[in-house]
Design a protein around this motif. Structure first.
Motif, PDB file in Angstrom:
ATOM      1  N   GLN A 628       1.031  -0.801  -0.327  1.00  0.00           N
ATOM      2  CA  GLN A 628       0.008  -0.250   0.199  1.00  0.00           C
ATOM      3  C   GLN A 628       0.931   1.203  -0.078  1.00  0.00           C
ATOM      4  O   GLN A 628       1.707   1.542   0.261  1.00  0.00           O
ATOM      5  CB  GLN A 628      -1.157  -0.106   1.114  1.00  0.00           C
ATOM      6  N   HIS A 629       0.603   1.904  -0.632  1.00  0.00           N
ATOM      7  CA  HIS A 629       1.065   3.281  -1.005  1.00  0.00           C
ATOM      8  C   HIS A 629       0.322   4.579  -0.723  1.00  0.00           C
ATOM      9  O   HIS A 629      -1.379   4.565  -1.110  1.00  0.00           O
ATOM     10  CB  HIS A 629       1.251   4.049  -1.668  1.00  0.00           C
ATOM     11  N   MET A 630       0.595   5.075   0.725  1.00  0.00           N
ATOM     12  CA  MET A 630      -0.288   5.848   1.852  1.00  0.00           C
ATOM     13  C   MET A 630      -0.338   7.228   1.157  1.00  0.00           C
ATOM     14  O   MET A 630      -1.297   7.430   1.132  1.00  0.00           O
ATOM     15  CB  MET A 630       0.158   6.037   3.012  1.00  0.00           C
ATOM     16  N   TRP A 631       0.524   7.536   0.491  1.00  0.00           N
ATOM     17  CA  TRP A 631       0.237   8.699   0.569  1.00  0.00           C
ATOM     18  C   TRP A 631       1.530   9.876  -0.643  1.00  0.00           C
ATOM     19  O   TRP A 631       2.174   9.433  -0.126  1.00  0.00           O
ATOM     20  CB  TRP A 631       0.073   9.797   1.624  1.00  0.00           C
ATOM     21  N   TYR A 632       0.978  10.781  -1.098  1.00  0.00           N
ATOM     22  CA  TYR A 632       1.895  11.466  -1.959  1.00  0.00           C
ATOM     23  C   TYR A 632       1.634  12.958  -2.182  1.00  0.00           C
ATOM     24  O   TYR A 632       1.261  13.435  -2.270  1.00  0.00           O
ATOM     25  CB  TYR A 632       1.323  11.202  -3.684  1.00  0.00           C
ATOM     26  N   ALA A 633       3.510  13.519  -2.213  1.00  0.00           N
ATOM     27  CA  ALA A 633       2.871  15.062  -2.148  1.00  0.00           C
ATOM     28  C   ALA A 633       3.646  15.371  -4.124  1.00  0.00           C
ATOM     29  O   ALA A 633       4.705  14.239  -4.164  1.00  0.00           O
ATOM     30  CB  ALA A 633       3.851  15.818  -1.187  1.00  0.00           C
ATOM     31  N   ALA A 634       3.373  16.314  -4.618  1.00  0.00           N
ATOM     32  CA  ALA A 634       4.400  16.594  -5.882  1.00  0.00           C
ATOM     33  C   ALA A 634       4.041  18.166  -6.230  1.00  0.00           C
ATOM     34  O   ALA A 634       3.360  18.633  -5.728  1.00  0.00           O
ATOM     35  CB  ALA A 634       3.543  15.658  -7.216  1.00  0.00           C
ATOM     36  N   LEU A 635       5.266  18.263  -7.066  1.00  0.00           N
ATOM     37  CA  LEU A 635       5.324  19.281  -7.580  1.00  0.00           C
ATOM     38  C   LEU A 635       6.091  19.670  -9.084  1.00  0.00           C
ATOM     39  O   LEU A 635       5.106  20.547  -9.245  1.00  0.00           O
ATOM     40  CB  LEU A 635       6.492  20.612  -6.515  1.00  0.00           C
ATOM     41  N   ASP A 636       5.890  18.523  -8.814  1.00  0.00           N
ATOM     42  CA  ASP A 636       5.756  18.369 -10.649  1.00  0.00           C
ATOM     43  C   ASP A 636       5.905  16.574 -11.268  1.00  0.00           C
ATOM     44  O   ASP A 636       5.312  16.123 -10.251  1.00  0.00           O
ATOM     45  CB  ASP A 636       7.259  18.611 -10.863  1.00  0.00           C
ATOM     46  N   ASN A 637       5.200  16.425 -12.493  1.00  0.00           N
ATOM     47  CA  ASN A 637       5.398  14.946 -13.014  1.00  0.00           C
ATOM     48  C   ASN A 637       6.355  13.672 -12.122  1.00  0.00           C
ATOM     49  O   ASN A 637       6.589  12.657 -12.440  1.00  0.00           O
ATOM     50  CB  ASN A 637       5.240  15.401 -14.109  1.00  0.00           C
ATOM     51  N   ASP A 638       7.984  14.640 -12.276  1.00  0.00           N
ATOM     52  CA  ASP A 638       8.821  14.045 -11.437  1.00  0.00           C
ATOM     53  C   ASP A 638       9.918  14.394 -10.157  1.00  0.00           C
ATOM     54  O   ASP A 638      10.355  13.944 -10.243  1.00  0.00           O
ATOM     55  CB  ASP A 638       9.748  13.861 -12.772  1.00  0.00           C
ATOM     56  N   THR A 639       8.826  14.953  -9.224  1.00  0.00           N
ATOM     57  CA  THR A 639       9.135  15.573  -8.111  1.00  0.00           C
ATOM     58  C   THR A 639       8.288  15.287  -7.348  1.00  0.00           C
ATOM     59  O   THR A 639       6.660  16.517  -7.108  1.00  0.00           O
ATOM     60  CB  THR A 639       9.726  17.109  -8.541  1.00  0.00           C
ATOM     61  N   VAL A 640       8.359  14.518  -6.522  1.00  0.00           N
ATOM     62  CA  VAL A 640       7.514  14.003  -5.092  1.00  0.00           C
ATOM     63  C   VAL A 640       8.820  13.256  -4.710  1.00  0.00           C
ATOM     64  O   VAL A 640       8.868  13.662  -4.036  1.00  0.00           O
ATOM     65  CB  VAL A 640       5.977  12.677  -5.821  1.00  0.00           C
ATOM     66  N   LEU A 641       7.337  13.477  -3.301  1.00  0.00           N
ATOM     67  CA  LEU A 641       8.145  13.051  -1.785  1.00  0.00           C
ATOM     68  C   LEU A 641       6.717  12.507  -0.746  1.00  0.00           C
ATOM     69  O   LEU A 641       5.688  12.733  -1.659  1.00  0.00           O
ATOM     70  CB  LEU A 641       8.557  14.775  -1.080  1.00  0.00           C
ATOM     71  N   TYR A 642       7.567  11.558  -0.136  1.00  0.00           N
ATOM     72  CA  TYR A 642       5.851  10.836   0.478  1.00  0.00           C
ATOM     73  C   TYR A 642       6.879  10.013   1.908  1.00  0.00           C
ATOM     74  O   TYR A 642       7.669  10.302   1.710  1.00  0.00           O
ATOM     75  CB  TYR A 642       5.625   9.432  -0.116  1.00  0.00           C
ATOM     76  N   THR A 643       6.691   9.448   2.728  1.00  0.00           N
ATOM     77  CA  THR A 643       7.384   8.561   3.558  1.00  0.00           C
ATOM     78  C   THR A 643       6.663   7.268   3.624  1.00  0.00           C
ATOM     79  O   THR A 643       5.355   7.660   2.996  1.00  0.00           O
ATOM     80  CB  THR A 643       7.577   9.849   4.320  1.00  0.00           C
ATOM     81  N   ASN A 644       7.316   6.522   4.439  1.00  0.00           N
ATOM     82  CA  ASN A 644       6.964   5.245   4.289  1.00  0.00           C
ATOM     83  C   ASN A 644       8.110   3.712   5.673  1.00  0.00           C
ATOM     84  O   ASN A 644       9.137   5.119   5.911  1.00  0.00           O
ATOM     85  CB  ASN A 644       6.934   4.060   3.602  1.00  0.00           C
ATOM     86  N   HIS A 645       6.879   3.321   5.822  1.00  0.00           N
ATOM     87  CA  HIS A 645       8.435   2.154   7.058  1.00  0.00           C
ATOM     88  C   HIS A 645       8.397   1.114   6.430  1.00  0.00           C
ATOM     89  O   HIS A 645       8.159   0.573   5.786  1.00  0.00           O
ATOM     90  CB  HIS A 645       7.401   1.870   8.461  1.00  0.00           C
ATOM     91  N   PRO A 646       9.750   0.715   5.921  1.00  0.00           N
ATOM     92  CA  PRO A 646      10.475   0.539   4.628  1.00  0.00           C
ATOM     93  C   PRO A 646       9.696  -1.523   4.989  1.00  0.00           C
ATOM     94  O   PRO A 646      10.787  -2.010   6.835  1.00  0.00           O
ATOM     95  CB  PRO A 646      11.953   0.039   4.807  1.00  0.00           C
ATOM     96  N   GLY A 647      10.044  -2.160   4.602  1.00  0.00           N
ATOM     97  CA  GLY A 647       9.818  -3.600   4.623  1.00  0.00           C
ATOM     98  C   GLY A 647      10.688  -4.382   4.691  1.00  0.00           C
ATOM     99  O   GLY A 647      11.205  -5.911   5.592  1.00  0.00           O
TER     100      GLY A 647
END
Length: 802
Positions: A628-647
């Motif tokens: 599951q991918h919980m959230w996304y923030a984007a300023l462009d179509n190749d410029t994104v940020l997000y957090t996760n707890h790695p498996g």
């Protein structure tokens, strides 16, 4: 050894050795069947492994395979793989602990596998049965004598689909009095030195910098492929190397005798969207089909997983290839072996048979392959196929329907039904599947990989079923494409997703980008083998959805058990799935997979089975995650940020959940306008004790770190993220993209904005400081100005234990 967390990071390994694993026992419940296979896969009375002096690099182990130095190793010995048919996995590992004095050391053994740990010839710990998830944790005591202590680990596992051949040993005390070396110390020392050299590489701009003089010859190569034919430029003796402009991937390796240690470095700043200039929608469609048709046309036949799809594209274009018959034969073999995902291949074959005639000498073999196929897990036989996910379920149903129609009077061996009966059963299941998705929405919502598979299954319904089912399937494809259009930002799909892979770090590389490109030729290029099903289809692409891609939107909606939020503005986009749900009067469908009286053929049971295994859309804090991918923030179509707890502990590990996709433990998430908070609590039963932020610095025009805040600016869009812990830069396969928070309890707060809203980047940063986010780690509560509040309440939901 990693002094921060106590994991042993140096091993010699031998294996993996793979062998077919067959059991005559069958079960109508596939999860229970695979649990049974895991219970019998390991031999439990094997003698102690060989003495330490017999463990030498290049020498054969008891498995008949050589001992090799393991690189890289983050602390997990990780040989994760995908197995299309059930197999037994065997692996040996060895290390040496050097103690300053006699010690008894407490340690954790983390494993998904059956395992034995032998110390100085004595067994000190074992786990008899592998698990799929969650990972096993077992405490053990290691009686170390002063000096060298050889530890040998014997691992056995069941390989079926995505297989977690993973274990790790974590020392919990006396770390300052123990060092880690290896058997065959004299031969191992150059490998240890090369490990240190490769691990010490840094990247400054477009220049690779090396930490010290190399212990051997060092080479540099470009490209993704790592194989025996890898030939690089000799860069021995250089302190730095200027990289080729635009190179997407560089491989640095050292050679010690015939052996290589290899480090792959991905240059994310050089991976950019590609556009097809000036083409109309009809021209794009033709061009994409022609591009697919060229795959697999080399003079020498090379087996391809979806080779049949490329044959279908060529035949639809009237351009048959010289090796097409061999691709068809390869597909028949996949179906006959009942490989996992062979239902995909069968769907392509049945579509092929509706549009073209097979070579006459293949018709008998094709008929037998189809009549002997296992179309559902309750039919006779045993294999490792996944039947129950949303895409697989419909795929099996429509394949059964089409196969029954193709051979109406023939007997299907595994169900004992005639073709007419097979189709009758299938049509009921298809209608139930359609009913459910029409009522609740897609479970694998917005999955830019799996929804392409679902598209293929739905197109077979559209093209080869009666008008009622055809029209319903067509409307569901419309809904799928509309949701993708809503979540398209500057041409790329930016969406929370029920199931995702590593392509999430570069959204324009996701499979469903092919659909966006078909709808809007001005979007970044993409292609997927699944669009072959659009060839000769009566389904008409809804080109009017293109307008939704560029509209500013604020909306929220339910799909499956999930609640999705979207805030898309001209200069930024924030989107997420809520965990837990905060909408008024949330409604959920109920999981019945643990009810022994439930109808195991029903759609409700199959959907529940999927939720239990994959954890697709019931998002709650503290449960085990998957993709599951919980959230996304984007300023462009190749410029994104997000957090996760790695498996897992490192990139390139290959399991699900992975390093950059999915979550080992699910967070609490709440989006409020252009702000979002996430809280993570990682219990003691999970070995990964950090969360991390994906923040590709090179993709931003400007970035800045100030205490607990990190800021990014791209064009007229602004992004800020705050963490309750210090964000520590970390470099793995990616450089200057990752910030870690080393704590089992932490929180993040993200805020987006634009020049239009705030006036300037400095004014935006000032406004962010005034939000004053705060995290109470005892109460697990995150607060910020503008009445933002989020609490982490660990869910009691245990439906995701397998």
């Amino acid at each position: 050894m990693d002094k921060q967390n106590g994991f042993i990071t140096h091993y010699l390994t031998s294996g993996m050795r793979l062998s077919d694993f067959i059991s005559d026992k069958t079960d109508k419940n596939q999860i229970r069947y695979e649990q049974y296979l895991r219970s019998i896969v390991a031999d439990r009375d094997l003698p102690a492994p060989v003495a330490s002096e017999a463990i030498q690099i290049g020498a054969e182990s008891e498995l008949g395979l050589p001992w090799e130095y393991l690189y890289p190793c983050s602390g997990f010995v990780n040989f994760s793989q995908f197995s299309f048919t059930p197999q037994k996995v065997e692996l040996l590992a060895a290390t040496v602990l050097v103690a300053e004095e006699d010690l008894v050391v407490l340690a954790n053994l983390w494993t998904y596998t059956a395992i034995e740990v032998w110390l100085n010839g004595e067994k000190v710990s074992s786990v008899a049965e592998p698990v799929y998830k969650p990972i096993n944790k077992q405490e053990m005591q290691l009686p170390l004598r002063k000096g060298s202590n050889t530890m040998v680990i014997r691992m056995q596992n069941l390989a079926v689909r995505d297989t977690r051949n993973i274990f790790g040993i974590q020392l919990l005390e006396h770390l300052d009095r123990i060092t880690v070396t290896l058997p065959d110390a004299e031969q191992a020392e150059p490998f240890l030195a090369l490990d240190r050299f490769l691990s010490g590489i840094t990247l400054k701009g477009s220049e690779l910098c090396f930490p010290a003089e190399a212990p051997c010859s060092i080479y540099l190569a470009y490209g993704e492929e790592v194989n025996d034919r890898l030939i690089g430029e000799d860069i021995s003796g250089k302190s730095s190397v200027k990289l080729d402009e635009g190179a997407p991937m560089v491989i640095v390796y050292g050679e010690i005798g015939p052996r290589k240690l290899i480090r792959k470095i991905e240059l994310l700043q050089n991976k950019k969207p590609i556009y097809r200039k000036g083409a109309a929608a009809a021209e794009v469609k033709v061009a994409m089909f022609e591009e697919i048709a060229t795959i697999g046309t080399e003079k020498a036949f090379q087996p391809l997983r979806f080779g049949l799809f490329y044959v279908l594209a060529r035949w639809n274009l009237g351009q048959p290839g010289v090796n097409d018959e061999q691709h068809i034969l390869h597909a028949l073999g996949q179906i006959e072996r009942r490989e996992d995902c062979s239902d995909f291949i069968l769907a392509g074959l049945l579509r092929f048979m509706q549009q073209h005639k097979l070579p006459a000498h293949l018709t008998e073999r094709t008929e037998q392959a189809i009549l002997n196929y296992r179309f559902w897990m309750t039919e006779n036989g045993s294999d490792g196929m996944c039947f129950w996910s949303e895409n697989h379920a419909l795929m099996f149903y429509i394949c059964a329907y089409m196969a029954g129609r193709e051979y109406p009077d023939q007997l299907f061996a595994r169900s004992g039904r005639t073709g007419v009966q097979v189709s009758e059963v299938a049509i009921g299941r298809i209608r139930e599947w359609l009913d459910d998705v029409e009522e609740y929405g897609f479970e694998e919502f917005l999955s830019a990989d799996y929804m392409c598979v679902t598209l293929g299954a739905l197109l077979n319904v559209v093209d080869y079923m009666e008008e009622e089912e055809s029209a319903r399937a067509s409307r569901l494809i419309d809904e799928m494409l509309k949701s993708f259009a809503y979540h398209t930002f500057r041409g790329s799909i930016i969406a929370p997703q029920a199931r995702i892979y590593r392509s999430v770090i570069l959204p324009f590389t996701q499979s469903a980008q092919s659909l966006i490109h078909l709808l809007n030729p001005e979007s970044p290029m993409g292609n997927s083998e699944w669009i072959v099903f659009l060839m000769n289809s009566k389904y008409v692409m809804p080109q009017h959805f293109t307008s939704l891609m560029n509209e500013s939107l604020e909306l929220e909606y339910q799909t499956g058990n999930a609640w999705v939020k979207l805030n898309k503005q001209p200069n930024y986009m924030l989107t997420s799935v809520q965990s837990p749900r905060y909408d008024a009067n949330p409604s959920f469908w109920q999981n019945i997979s643990f009810d022994e009286s439930a109808d195991i053929e029903s759609g409700d049971y199959v959907k529940s089975f999927n939720e239990r295994f994959h954890g697709t859309s019931r998002f709650e804090p503290g449960v085990y995650g998957y993709q599951q991918h919980m959230w996304y923030a984007a300023l462009d179509n190749d410029t994104v940020l997000y957090t996760n707890h790695p498996g897992e502990l490192t990139d390139d590990g290959g399991m699900r959940p992975g390093y950059w996709y999915g979550n080992g433990i699910m967070p609490a998430v709440k989006q409020q306008g252009s702000a979002l908070g996430a809280i993570y609590e990682i219990g003691e039963d999970h070995p990964v004790t950090f969360t991390h932020l994906f923040f590709p610095e090179a993709k931003f025009d400007e970035f800045d770190q100030d205490g607990h805040w990190l800021f990014g600016q791209k064009g007229s869009g602004y992004a800020a993220i705050w963490c309750s812990e210090q964000m520590v830069p970390h470099h793995d396969r990616l450089f200057h993209c990752e910030y870690r928070a080393y704590s089992r309890k932490n929180a993040y707060f993200c805020k987006l904005g634009s020049e239009q809203e705030f006036g300037s980047w400095d004014e935006f940063k000032a406004a962010c400081y005034q939000l004053a986010p705060a995290f109470d780690s005892a109460a697990l509560k995150l607060t910020a100005a503008d009445d933002y509040e989020l609490s982490f309440v660990r869910s009691s939901n245990k439906t995701q234990y397998v």
